[in-house]
Scaffold this motif. Structure first.
Motif, PDB file in Angstrom:
ATOM      1  N   ILE A 154       0.852  -1.192   0.000  1.00  0.00           N
ATOM      2  CA  ILE A 154       0.000   0.000   0.000  1.00  0.00           C
ATOM      3  C   ILE A 154       0.886   1.240   0.000  1.00  0.00           C
ATOM      4  CG2 ILE A 154      -0.141   0.204   2.533  1.00  0.00           C
ATOM      5  CD1 ILE A 154      -3.141   0.850   2.170  1.00  0.00           C
ATOM      6  N   ASP A 155       0.466   2.292  -0.698  1.00  0.00           N
ATOM      7  CA  ASP A 155       1.219   3.534  -0.658  1.00  0.00           C
ATOM      8  C   ASP A 155       1.077   4.160   0.721  1.00  0.00           C
ATOM      9  OD1 ASP A 155       1.851   3.082  -3.230  1.00  0.00           O
ATOM     10  OD2 ASP A 155       0.661   4.711  -4.090  1.00  0.00           O
ATOM     11  N   ALA A 156       2.085   4.926   1.097  1.00  0.00           N
ATOM     12  CA  ALA A 156       2.085   5.484   2.454  1.00  0.00           C
ATOM     13  C   ALA A 156       1.414   6.846   2.517  1.00  0.00           C
ATOM     14  CB  ALA A 156       3.521   5.589   2.954  1.00  0.00           C
ATOM     15  N   ASP A 157       0.844   7.310   1.400  1.00  0.00           N
ATOM     16  CA  ASP A 157       0.323   8.679   1.380  1.00  0.00           C
ATOM     17  C   ASP A 157      -1.195   8.741   1.507  1.00  0.00           C
ATOM     18  OD1 ASP A 157      -0.373   7.587  -1.009  1.00  0.00           O
ATOM     19  OD2 ASP A 157       0.737   8.995  -2.260  1.00  0.00           O
ATOM     20  N   MET A 158      -1.808   7.631   1.894  1.00  0.00           N
ATOM     21  CA  MET A 158      -3.251   7.550   2.114  1.00  0.00           C
ATOM     22  C   MET A 158      -4.069   7.616   0.828  1.00  0.00           C
ATOM     23  SD  MET A 158      -3.290   7.226   5.371  1.00  0.00           S
ATOM     24  CE  MET A 158      -4.934   7.474   5.991  1.00  0.00           C
ATOM     25  N   GLN A 159      -3.408   7.428  -0.329  1.00  0.00           N
ATOM     26  CA  GLN A 159      -4.183   7.463  -1.582  1.00  0.00           C
ATOM     27  C   GLN A 159      -4.954   6.160  -1.781  1.00  0.00           C
ATOM     28  OE1 GLN A 159      -1.122   9.420  -4.507  1.00  0.00           O
ATOM     29  NE2 GLN A 159      -3.200  10.132  -4.930  1.00  0.00           N
ATOM     30  N   HIS A 160      -4.412   5.082  -1.238  1.00  0.00           N
ATOM     31  CA  HIS A 160      -5.096   3.797  -1.350  1.00  0.00           C
ATOM     32  C   HIS A 160      -6.054   3.639  -0.168  1.00  0.00           C
ATOM     33  CE1 HIS A 160      -1.419   2.376  -3.839  1.00  0.00           C
ATOM     34  NE2 HIS A 160      -2.302   3.017  -4.580  1.00  0.00           N
ATOM     35  N   PRO A 178      -7.074  11.538  -3.099  1.00  0.00           N
ATOM     36  CA  PRO A 178      -5.974  12.507  -3.189  1.00  0.00           C
ATOM     37  C   PRO A 178      -4.962  12.251  -2.074  1.00  0.00           C
ATOM     38  CG  PRO A 178      -8.114  13.619  -2.995  1.00  0.00           C
ATOM     39  CD  PRO A 178      -8.352  12.168  -2.753  1.00  0.00           C
ATOM     40  N   ARG A 179      -3.753  12.646  -2.290  1.00  0.00           N
ATOM     41  CA  ARG A 179      -2.688  12.505  -1.319  1.00  0.00           C
ATOM     42  C   ARG A 179      -2.992  13.274  -0.036  1.00  0.00           C
ATOM     43  NH1 ARG A 179       2.729  12.081  -0.770  1.00  0.00           N
ATOM     44  NH2 ARG A 179       3.474  10.570  -2.277  1.00  0.00           N
ATOM     45  N   LEU A 180      -2.522  12.748   1.114  1.00  0.00           N
ATOM     46  CA  LEU A 180      -2.724  13.478   2.363  1.00  0.00           C
ATOM     47  C   LEU A 180      -1.739  14.654   2.428  1.00  0.00           C
ATOM     48  CD1 LEU A 180      -4.283  13.605   5.020  1.00  0.00           C
ATOM     49  CD2 LEU A 180      -2.623  12.036   6.006  1.00  0.00           C
TER      50      LEU A 180
HETATM   51 MN    MN Z   1       0.672   8.700  -4.161  1.00  0.00          MN
END
Ligand code: MN
Ligand code: GDD
Length: 380
Positions: free
Chosen positions: A111-117, A227-229
């Protein structure tokens, strides 16, 4: 025949909760400059994976924003948080591969770490992979119910669709969203493919799917790409280039190393740069001087291009850029001598000029490639 190992009559069915203390799920999150997003992701995972025995592994490429230190700080009081810090390397795919290989859980999610998923999908992914005995569950933006490329810019959306179509040529089965960075695998199925992975670029899922020795039992579940956090995307113009490199590795890479191919392509541009540099100064100074200057210019441009493209994952910066350039000059000068003397030897033995010339160039390229890998970019 008894192989001496006693196998249980029925493979122990993995249970969502696992036996007490038994790890069921590792979540691997690659990070580069995500310090502000780590805690939000950890807390969100804690909320939506309650009741499951899980851990999260952050694989950080020594981010300048101190992500690794933030992970360590959070992990101090949370045994289900781990960090892996890599130095002198960059790469989403290779980070994910190392994260997965460091896991001992039977199932691993990426999982991406930027909360996009959408981490709230993880529990359903785990249920699905276990209940249906699958190798792979993909969080998909493109199956019905998925959010499409809404979280992407127009250009990224178009690139993503183009890359998806291109990938259809390589895959043995259909995935609506092979570019997804959000998926769950059975660890054993991943390890079976691991020795064949390209590891280049960002598309670890596609890499895995085309590298797996046997077709994967899989399913896609829809989610909406958010969207990215905090922070910004790391995927820039290089993303398409990295993707093409991975595709090359999966096709002709079996016969010829893609790094060598890129090195030779850069060398080809060097010839053009050389001539372009020679043209305006050819009469202004004595010809050998002009030729020498042009050679320096083209070696410099070869070095810079190789540093950005061929060795993008171990790119030299700052002071190492200068020492690297000097070592590249030295390597190429020896390569030039090898080229000329080998060609001369062949020519004297009666080989036609073009065979002697081409063989000299080839020897020069192989030498330059091998020696610069060791002395300039420090890779064996
Ligand atoms: Mn991302
Ligand atoms: N360790 C490491 N090294 N992590 C990286 C690197 C790297 O070189 N580059 C990016 N990451 C991490 C980011 O910190 C983030 O957690 C995750 O990988 C995704 O990077 P982003 O920069 O946020 O990518 P994106 O949002 O543009 O694209 C993502 O989503 C797409 C759709 O699912 C990626 O996951 C794509 O692969 C995916 O197609």
């Amino acid at each position: 025949m008894d192989d001496g190992l006693r196998k249980p009559a029925v493979e122990a069915a993995p249970h969502r909760a696992g036996a007490p203390g038994e790890l069921v799920l590792s979540v691997v999150a690659p990070t580069f400059n995500e310090s502000k997003n780590i805690l939000a992701l950890v807390e969100s995972l804690e909320a939506c994976l309650a009741g499951i025995s899980w851990e999260v592994i952050f694989v950080d490429d020594n981010s300048p924003d101190g992500t690794a230190a933030v992970v360590r700080e959070i992990a101090r009081t949370r045994p289900h948080v781990r960090g892996l810090q890599r130095f002198g390397r960059r790469g989403l795919s290779s980070a994910v591969i190392e994260g997965i290989c460091s896991s001992s859980a039977p199932y691993v999610a990426v999982i991406d770490a930027d909360m996009q998923h959408d981490e709230t999908l993880l529990a359903r992914m785990l249920d699905t992979i276990q209940a249906e005995n699958l190798d792979l569950v993909v969080g998909s933006r493109y199956v019905s119910g998925g959010g499409g490329s809404r979280g992407l810019s127009a250009v990224r959306g178009a690139m993503s669709r183009f890359a998806t179509r291109l990938s259809g040529l390589l895959m043995q089965f259909d995935l609506a969203d092979p570019m997804s960075g959000f998926f769950m695998v059975r660890r054993e199925a991943f390890l079976a493919a691991a020795p064949h992975l390209s590891g280049a670029g960002y598309k670890i899922l596609l890499d895995f799917v085309v590298s797996a020795p046997a077709p994967l039992k899989h399913k896609e579940l829809p989610y909406e790409f958010r969207p990215r956090l905090h922070g910004e995307s790391k995927l820039d113009a290089m993303v398409l280039f990295e993707y093409l490199v991975m595709m090359l590795e999966k096709t002709i890479g079996r016969y010829i190393p893609v790094r060598f191919l890129l090195f030779c392509l850069v060398g080809g541009t060097g010839v053009l740069v050389h001539l372009a540099a020679l043209f305006p100064i050819r009469e202004a100074v004595a010809f050998p001087v002009a030729q020498g200057i042009a050679a320096l210019v083209s070696m410099t441009s070869n070095f810079l291009l190789n540093n950005v493209l061929t060795y993008r994952d171990v790119r030299l910066r700052g002071r190492r850029l200068v020492t690297g350039l000097l070592s590249f000059y030295a390597v190429c000068s020896i390569g030039f001598l090898a080229n000329v003397s080998f060609a001369e030897m062949l020519y004297e033995r009666g080989h036609p000029w073009w065979i002697a010339g081409a063989a000299g160039v080839l020897i020069g390229c192989v030498w330059n490639f091998g020696a610069s890998a060791i002395f300039t970019w420090k890779r064996a």
